[in-house]
Write a protein that holds these residues in place. Structure first.
Motif, PDB file in Angstrom:
ATOM      1  N   ASN A 171     -12.958  -1.116   1.047  1.00 19.88           N
ATOM      2  CA  ASN A 171     -13.093   0.425   0.147  1.00 19.88           C
ATOM      3  C   ASN A 171     -12.486   1.375   0.423  1.00 19.88           C
ATOM      4  O   ASN A 171     -13.063   1.514   1.014  1.00 19.88           O
TER       5      ASN A 171
ATOM      6  N   LEU B 278       1.003  -1.645  -0.187  1.00 19.99           N
ATOM      7  CA  LEU B 278       0.028  -0.051  -0.177  1.00 19.99           C
ATOM      8  C   LEU B 278       0.872   1.298  -0.160  1.00 19.99           C
ATOM      9  O   LEU B 278       1.625   1.592   0.683  1.00 19.99           O
TER      10      LEU B 278
ATOM     11  N   LEU C   7      -4.790  -6.324  -4.582  1.00 17.47           N
ATOM     12  CA  LEU C   7      -5.696  -4.989  -5.092  1.00 17.47           C
ATOM     13  C   LEU C   7      -5.863  -4.703  -7.041  1.00 17.47           C
ATOM     14  O   LEU C   7      -6.261  -6.011  -7.199  1.00 17.47           O
TER      15      LEU C   7
ATOM     16  N   ASP D  29      -2.334   4.728   1.905  1.00 13.83           N
ATOM     17  CA  ASP D  29      -3.413   3.967   2.435  1.00 13.83           C
ATOM     18  C   ASP D  29      -3.004   3.342   3.228  1.00 13.83           C
ATOM     19  O   ASP D  29      -3.952   2.857   3.553  1.00 13.83           O
TER      20      ASP D  29
ATOM     21  N   VAL E  30      -8.617   2.943  -3.552  1.00  6.28           N
ATOM     22  CA  VAL E  30      -8.158   1.799  -3.565  1.00  6.28           C
ATOM     23  C   VAL E  30      -9.173   0.322  -2.761  1.00  6.28           C
ATOM     24  O   VAL E  30      -9.120   0.739  -1.581  1.00  6.28           O
ATOM     25  N   SER E  31      -9.511   0.171  -3.342  1.00 14.76           N
ATOM     26  CA  SER E  31      -9.979  -1.368  -3.532  1.00 14.76           C
ATOM     27  C   SER E  31      -9.273  -2.739  -3.251  1.00 14.76           C
ATOM     28  O   SER E  31      -8.532  -2.979  -4.364  1.00 14.76           O
TER      29      SER E  31
ATOM     30  N   ASN F  93      -8.154  -2.288  -7.475  1.00 15.45           N
ATOM     31  CA  ASN F  93      -8.414  -0.768  -8.290  1.00 15.45           C
ATOM     32  C   ASN F  93      -7.964   0.025  -7.714  1.00 15.45           C
ATOM     33  O   ASN F  93      -7.609   0.217  -6.452  1.00 15.45           O
ATOM     34  N   ASP F  94      -6.785   1.474  -8.399  1.00 15.68           N
ATOM     35  CA  ASP F  94      -6.765   2.376  -7.455  1.00 15.68           C
ATOM     36  C   ASP F  94      -7.000   3.220  -8.270  1.00 15.68           C
ATOM     37  O   ASP F  94      -6.319   3.570  -9.116  1.00 15.68           O
ATOM     38  N   THR F  95      -7.390   4.449  -7.230  1.00 12.50           N
ATOM     39  CA  THR F  95      -8.144   5.920  -8.712  1.00 12.50           C
ATOM     40  C   THR F  95      -7.310   6.728  -7.082  1.00 12.50           C
ATOM     41  O   THR F  95      -7.229   6.858  -6.451  1.00 12.50           O
ATOM     42  N   ASP F  96      -7.812   8.102  -7.530  1.00 12.44           N
ATOM     43  CA  ASP F  96      -7.846   9.551  -7.310  1.00 12.44           C
ATOM     44  C   ASP F  96      -8.238   8.842  -5.351  1.00 12.44           C
ATOM     45  O   ASP F  96      -8.085   9.848  -4.593  1.00 12.44           O
TER      46      ASP F  96
ATOM     47  N   ARG G   9     -10.214   7.578   0.005  1.00 11.49           N
ATOM     48  CA  ARG G   9      -9.003   8.335   0.303  1.00 11.49           C
ATOM     49  C   ARG G   9      -9.300  10.178   0.669  1.00 11.49           C
ATOM     50  O   ARG G   9      -8.650  10.528   1.741  1.00 11.49           O
TER      51      ARG G   9
END
Length: 211
Positions: free
Chosen positions: A92, A13, A61, A17, A69-70, A63-66, A95
């Motif tokens: 989920n 991570l 992991l 995160d 993070v899932s 998904n990882d977006t702005d 952030r």
């Protein structure tokens, strides 16, 4: 109990995160407690390897977006018998709020959001059966019960897609909507299905144009 009875893997991570990590560890520790309790019930006369069994758990992991993070955890707890118990959970991490967001927490109106998701999932499962006879549902009552618009049926989801064009994917464990042999079943839910019911501060994650 031998250490190799546990096989647990964690993702790497980002520094921002790290607040998610205790949630993953807490889930893993709970599964260890469950495993030890079940293994302890095995009679002393059975083979040691079977009596102790194994616990496999992989945090992946997805998904990882702005915004999110899932992480999805899958695995198996085996303490004897014909097959192990499948393990499934998702985390989920939002952030912005630095919190794990359960599916009901996405919505202003939880019941309306769940009804929209359930309707889409049922359409998709039925359509999959039409496209591929091997995927045809053999127990419609099981499917209807397993997809009813209640929180416990949709406990496992992850955010997918890119910022502004995201959706969620719900995951059903074996037996919930189909026979065990089908394994885990994933159904993507487009952001357009979610948007009318989302909390205002989450809408930009799931739609390029915010009303």
């Amino acid at each position: 109990m031998a250490p190799d009875r546990y096989a647990i893997t964690y993702p790497t991570l980002a520094d921002r995160d790290q607040g998610l990590l205790p949630h993953l560890h807490a889930f893993a520790e709970q599964q260890k407690r469950n495993f030890r309790a079940e293994a302890g019930k095995r009679p002393a006369t059975v083979d040691t390897a079977v009596a102790e069994g194994h616990l496999r758990l992989d945090f992946a992991l997805r998904n990882d977006t702005d915004d999110f993070v899932s992480i999805v955890a899958t695995g198996e707890m085996y303490t004897g018998g014909a097959r192990g118990v499948p393990l499934l959970a998702a985390f989920n991490w939002h952030r912005g709020s630095r919190q794990v967001i359960a599916l009901p927490d996405l919505f202003d109106n939880r019941d309306a959001g769940l009804r929209a998701i359930a309707a889409h999932v049922r359409r998709e499962l039925t359509a999959r059966g039409r496209r591929d006879p091997a995927m045809a549902l053999t127990d419609r009552d099981r499917m209807l019960q397993g997809t009813a618009p209640v929180v416990e049926n949709y406990a496992t989801y992850f955010v997918h897609g890119s910022p502004g064009r995201s959706g969620i994917t719900v995951i059903f464990p074996p037996y919930q909507v189909a026979p065990y042999a089908r394994g885990f079943i994933e159904i993507p839910i487009p952001g357009t299905i979610l948007l009318p019911h989302l909390k205002k501060n989450l809408r930009r994650t799931f739609a390029a144009t915010v009303p």
